[in-house]
Design an enzyme around this catalytic site. Structure first.
Site, short mmCIF file in Angstrom:
data_model
loop_
_atom_site.label_atom_id
_atom_site.label_comp_id
_atom_site.label_asym_id
_atom_site.label_seq_id
_atom_site.Cartn_x
_atom_site.Cartn_y
_atom_site.Cartn_z
N HIS A 121 29.87 1.68 -28.72
CA HIS A 121 29.25 2.95 -29.08
C HIS A 121 30.28 4.06 -29.28
CE1 HIS A 121 29.82 4.72 -25.04
NE2 HIS A 121 29.56 3.51 -24.60
N ASP A 122 30.05 4.86 -30.31
CA ASP A 122 30.81 6.07 -30.61
C ASP A 122 32.28 5.80 -30.96
OD1 ASP A 122 28.75 8.30 -29.93
OD2 ASP A 122 28.68 6.90 -28.26
N GLY A 139 33.89 1.92 -25.61
CA GLY A 139 33.28 3.12 -26.16
C GLY A 139 34.29 4.21 -26.47
#
Length: 262
Positions: A121-122, A139
């Site tokens: 994520h991200d 992440g």
């Protein structure tokens, strides 16, 4: 007409360009958008709020746009955005973002992403990167343009790897890697600078010489980081055509949040 295999399941809400190809037994969810010329192989799952650009080649057995592996995630409408002309080989996993950190995972253009790569994520993966088999990005990792990552390498959350850097096979990357550097190992160590990559990308001898001097200032003269930064900034006086390279390095060093690999 869009070439969708009879066994594929494409939600009526998905937006696929008429030139998209979808292989057997692939599942595409309602919030997915896919641009012209992209090919999605067999047995893939493309879900979430995922936007995929033009002329990507997504091979079989990929999971694209699944929810993040983050216990705080509670179903918020986050995104995954993939650019153009990427090659994504088998068994890769790309996750959506999480709220509070931008909420978007981004993959740019012209990336070569090999099997079993995980992009959490991200993360931000810029352009022209090469990620070998079993590259794992935790992440919020940022890989800048032209980064190369060797196979079986793990990159710690929030780490940044600067443009044109190369990470060797089976490395553990827990600190920021400055642009142009060549690193590997566990614990990670700087082995030199990516001279072969720079020459392949058309760097002039003068620019290569400037990068060599930046490496020397950071790693070979026993200077503090502040002293090295001052010496790097002064390089533009002697090698003006390397001004953009020097600026990129100084900005990276000023923004490094996890300390740089030494």
């Amino acid at each position: 007409m869009t070439q969708i295999h009879a066994t594929a399941l494409v939600d009526p809400g998905a937006e696929l360009d008429s030139s998209v190809t979808v292989g057997p037994y692939t599942l595409i969810g309602p919030h997915v958008k896919v641009g012209a010329g992209t090919t999605i192989g067999a047995h893939c799952v493309v879900e979430g709020r995922t936007t995929i650009g033009r002329d990507n080649r997504i091979f079989q057995f990929n999971s694209i746009g699944a929810i993040p592996q983050d216990k705080k995630y509670a179903g918020e409408p986050t995104e995954l955005i993939i650019g153009d002309r990427n090659t994504i080989r088998e068994f890769c996993t790309f996750n959506l973002g999480v709220p509070g950190a931008g909420g978007v995972t981004r993959v740019g253009n012209d990336n070569w992403i090999m099997a079993y790569t995980h992009i959490a994520h991200d993360c931000i993966v810029d352009n022209h990167t090469t990620l070998a088999n079993n590259t794992t990005l935790a992440g919020h990792v940022h890989l800048a343009d032209w980064v190369t990552v060797g196979g079986l390498t793990g990159i710690h959350q929030f780490v940044s790897v600067g443009a044109h850097a190369m990470v060797g096979f089976a490395s553990a990357v827990s600190q920021d890697v400055p642009p142009f550097m060549l690193v590997d190992g566990n614990p990670l160590a700087v082995r030199g600078f990516n001279v072969v990559g720079l020459r392949r990308r058309g760097f002039t001898p003068e620019r290569v010489a400037a990068v060599k001097q930046m490496h020397k200032l950071l790693y070979r003269q026993g200077l503090t980081l502040e002293q090295a930064r001052g010496g790097i900034e002064a390089l533009t006086q002697d090698i003006p055509e390397a001004a953009a390279d020097v600026d990129m390095m100084t900005r990276f060093l000023a923004s490094a949040t996890r300390g740089i690999a030494r």
